[in-house]
Design a protein around this motif. Structure first.
Motif, PDB file in Angstrom:
ATOM      1  N   GLU A 220       5.401  12.181   0.508  1.00 26.36           N
ATOM      2  CA  GLU A 220       4.199  11.354   0.392  1.00 26.36           C
ATOM      3  C   GLU A 220       4.207  10.556  -0.912  1.00 26.36           C
ATOM      4  O   GLU A 220       3.851   9.380  -0.935  1.00 26.36           O
ATOM      5  N   ALA A 221       4.630  11.185  -1.994  1.00 30.09           N
ATOM      6  CA  ALA A 221       4.700  10.481  -3.271  1.00 30.09           C
ATOM      7  C   ALA A 221       5.717   9.346  -3.214  1.00 30.09           C
ATOM      8  O   ALA A 221       5.492   8.251  -3.759  1.00 30.09           O
ATOM      9  N   ALA A 222       6.848   9.581  -2.558  1.00 29.53           N
ATOM     10  CA  ALA A 222       7.871   8.542  -2.431  1.00 29.53           C
ATOM     11  C   ALA A 222       7.361   7.361  -1.615  1.00 29.53           C
ATOM     12  O   ALA A 222       7.624   6.187  -1.949  1.00 29.53           O
ATOM     13  N   GLU A 223       6.612   7.630  -0.543  1.00 33.20           N
ATOM     14  CA  GLU A 223       6.063   6.551   0.272  1.00 33.20           C
ATOM     15  C   GLU A 223       5.085   5.709  -0.527  1.00 33.20           C
ATOM     16  O   GLU A 223       5.076   4.481  -0.450  1.00 33.20           O
TER      17      GLU A 223
ATOM     18  N   ALA B 244       3.732   0.673  -3.476  1.00 34.29           N
ATOM     19  CA  ALA B 244       3.348  -0.004  -4.719  1.00 34.29           C
ATOM     20  C   ALA B 244       4.400  -1.020  -5.145  1.00 34.29           C
ATOM     21  O   ALA B 244       4.083  -2.131  -5.605  1.00 34.29           O
ATOM     22  N   LEU B 245       5.673  -0.649  -4.989  1.00 37.04           N
ATOM     23  CA  LEU B 245       6.747  -1.564  -5.359  1.00 37.04           C
ATOM     24  C   LEU B 245       6.747  -2.804  -4.468  1.00 37.04           C
ATOM     25  O   LEU B 245       6.935  -3.934  -4.938  1.00 37.04           O
ATOM     26  N   ALA B 246       6.516  -2.626  -3.163  1.00 38.28           N
ATOM     27  CA  ALA B 246       6.474  -3.765  -2.247  1.00 38.28           C
ATOM     28  C   ALA B 246       5.307  -4.688  -2.578  1.00 38.28           C
ATOM     29  O   ALA B 246       5.434  -5.921  -2.552  1.00 38.28           O
ATOM     30  N   ALA B 247       4.153  -4.119  -2.901  1.00 35.63           N
ATOM     31  CA  ALA B 247       2.992  -4.931  -3.271  1.00 35.63           C
ATOM     32  C   ALA B 247       3.257  -5.729  -4.539  1.00 35.63           C
ATOM     33  O   ALA B 247       2.880  -6.911  -4.662  1.00 35.63           O
TER      34      ALA B 247
ATOM     35  N   ARG C  71       6.192  -6.756  -5.591  1.00 35.22           N
ATOM     36  CA  ARG C  71       7.135  -7.835  -5.274  1.00 35.22           C
ATOM     37  C   ARG C  71       6.438  -8.984  -4.564  1.00 35.22           C
ATOM     38  O   ARG C  71       6.727 -10.175  -4.822  1.00 35.22           O
ATOM     39  N   ASP C  72       5.507  -8.714  -3.651  1.00 33.68           N
ATOM     40  CA  ASP C  72       4.778  -9.764  -2.943  1.00 33.68           C
ATOM     41  C   ASP C  72       3.934 -10.583  -3.903  1.00 33.68           C
ATOM     42  O   ASP C  72       3.877 -11.820  -3.822  1.00 33.68           O
ATOM     43  N   SER C  73       3.266  -9.919  -4.834  1.00 37.28           N
ATOM     44  CA  SER C  73       2.435 -10.640  -5.800  1.00 37.28           C
ATOM     45  C   SER C  73       3.283 -11.485  -6.738  1.00 37.28           C
ATOM     46  O   SER C  73       2.884 -12.582  -7.146  1.00 37.28           O
ATOM     47  N   ALA C  74       4.464 -11.010  -7.096  1.00 36.23           N
ATOM     48  CA  ALA C  74       5.335 -11.783  -7.983  1.00 36.23           C
ATOM     49  C   ALA C  74       5.897 -13.012  -7.281  1.00 36.23           C
ATOM     50  O   ALA C  74       6.152 -14.046  -7.919  1.00 36.23           O
ATOM     51  N   ALA C  75       6.060 -12.966  -5.949  1.00 33.80           N
ATOM     52  CA  ALA C  75       6.659 -14.092  -5.224  1.00 33.80           C
ATOM     53  C   ALA C  75       5.714 -15.283  -5.132  1.00 33.80           C
ATOM     54  O   ALA C  75       6.161 -16.437  -5.040  1.00 33.80           O
TER      55      ALA C  75
ATOM     56  N   SER D 244       7.733  -3.806 -19.678  1.00 33.87           N
ATOM     57  CA  SER D 244       7.630  -3.384 -18.290  1.00 33.87           C
ATOM     58  C   SER D 244       7.316  -4.577 -17.394  1.00 33.87           C
ATOM     59  O   SER D 244       6.878  -5.636 -17.880  1.00 33.87           O
ATOM     60  N   PRO D 245       7.524  -4.459 -16.087  1.00 34.71           N
ATOM     61  CA  PRO D 245       7.152  -5.558 -15.172  1.00 34.71           C
ATOM     62  C   PRO D 245       5.696  -5.961 -15.308  1.00 34.71           C
ATOM     63  O   PRO D 245       5.355  -7.134 -15.176  1.00 34.71           O
TER      64      PRO D 245
END
Length: 384
Positions: A314-317, A322-325, A327-331, A348-349
């Motif tokens: 669950e923590a990995a999911e 969070a990482l996908a979100a 990346r979408d905001s950065a694009a 940090s990012p």
């Protein structure tokens, strides 16, 4: 004053019977023990016994035995550990535990492993030449007498009692008191006998332990560490008639002393733990209960592992989401204007994202301020 210790030891449970001694007989100790146990099993006094293989406990031989007392209503488990041979014999440690508080009228665990004949040679005190079932006259030399009594007063394993002869006894009076004691005391008590003229020397030697022997009486030595709140007067007997009559007062003092909460002696905690946790002589019901306990333990461990795996998944999911979100905001962010910075992005990012927003704000303000400045410049030119 009695010696004390700053080490806090567990108290001896009331269900436990402890003894330590030394075998010096000519016969092999293992053979003597095997023969005694088998005789008791054949007679029905002993339910079963088991000798563990040498590899189970290097440096000692271990024998377990089980029997019932109190008309079969109470089970006793006992473990005898026999050390390797030395120049002074074989030291043995006997630990027994009953299902109820120990009754000194029950059979002595020592007699389940060792024969009762007086010449068996197993009843020597572990560290001295003293005997459990015999009279031990105090040395005539005062220096040696003090050495013996000081060692006895500090002994945590055995119960030492000093008896003073008010007058020189006859042959009957010179017999040991051990056969007159309850069975549970006979192989734990060491009897020291002082002659009429030794009273002053004895009390001088025991003065540092706050113990005194009454003339013609007896006193139980405190051991080390002494029981909490030990009062030597409570375990002192003013008269002991050495006429083979039952020493009622002395038996009462010994019984009360053994019943007082006393710290476990050195080595006894390990022996008791081995009796409870490393027991091999199991009944069918006990084996079944142990297997059920193991199954329950394994089931709990498997459930804990499964929960840990699910939590990790669950923590990995959540981390991937969070990482996908991010990346979408950065694009969707516009590219910054102006010459590219020569600095290598650091931090940090999230910090980089914050810096990007700051640059966008600065560029926006610059574009709004540009036309106004041009207008003001044109007005000034026309007026001149």
């Amino acid at each position: 004053m009695p010696t004390s210790t700053t080490v806090h030891r567990p108290t001896t449970p009331p269900t436990v019977w402890l003894a330590r001694g030394r075998h010096t007989g000519t016969a092999t100790a293992e053979d003597v023990i095997r023969g005694t146990l088998q005789r008791h099993k054949d007679s029905g006094a002993l339910r079963d016994h088991l000798e563990l293989p040498e590899s189970a406990h290097p440096g000692e031989r271990v024998v377990e035995a089980r029997w019932e007392v109190a008309d079969g209503s109470v089970t006793v488990r006992a473990r005898l550990a026999l050390a390797d041979a030395s120049d002074t014999g074989r030291q043995w440690t006997l630990t027994a535990e009953a299902e109820q508080p120990w009754d000194m009228r029950w059979p002595s665990p020592a007699t389940m492993f060792w024969p009762s004949d007086p010449d068996a040679g197993w009843d020597h005190h572990a560290g001295t030449e003293l005997r459990f079932r015999d009279v031990n006259p105090l040395p005539a030399d005062d220096k040696e007498l003090r050495r013996v009594l000081r060692a006895a007063a500090r002994d945590p394993w055995s119960v030492h009692v000093v008896v003073h002869e008010a007058m020189t006894p006859d042959a009957v009076g010179r017999r040991p008191l051990a056969p007159l004691l309850p069975p549970g005391l006979r192989h734990r008590v060491v009897e020291h006998r002082a002659t009429p003229q030794q009273l002053r020397a004895v009390n001088w030697a025991l003065r540092e332990f706050d113990v005194q022997v009454p003339r013609g009486g007896a006193v139980v030595l405190p051991g080390a560490p002494a029981p909490a709140g030990h009062d030597s007067a409570a375990f002192s007997v003013r008269s002991v008639f050495l006429d083979r009559g039952e020493p009622v007062e002395l038996i009462d003092a010994l019984t009360r002393f053994v019943a007082t909460p006393r710290p476990l002696p050195d080595g006894a905690e390990d022996a008791l733990t081995a009796l409870r946790e490393d027991w091999h002589l199991l009944t069918l019901e006990e084996e079944l209960a142990r297997e059920r306990a193991l199954v329950a333990m394994y089931a709990d461990a498997l459930e804990a592992m499964t929960k840990s795996r699910d939590l990790y998944r669950e923590a990995a999911e959540h981390a991937h989401e969070a990482l996908a979100a991010y990346r979408d905001s950065a694009a969707v962010l516009p590219a910054p204007s102006g010459p590219p910075s020569q600095e290598t992005p650091t931090g940090s990012p999230l910090q980089q994202l914050t810096r990007t927003f700051e640059r966008l704000k600065v560029n926006a303000r610059s574009r709004r301020a540009g036309p106004a400045d041009d207008q003001d410049a044109g007005t000034d030119g026309s007026g001149s």
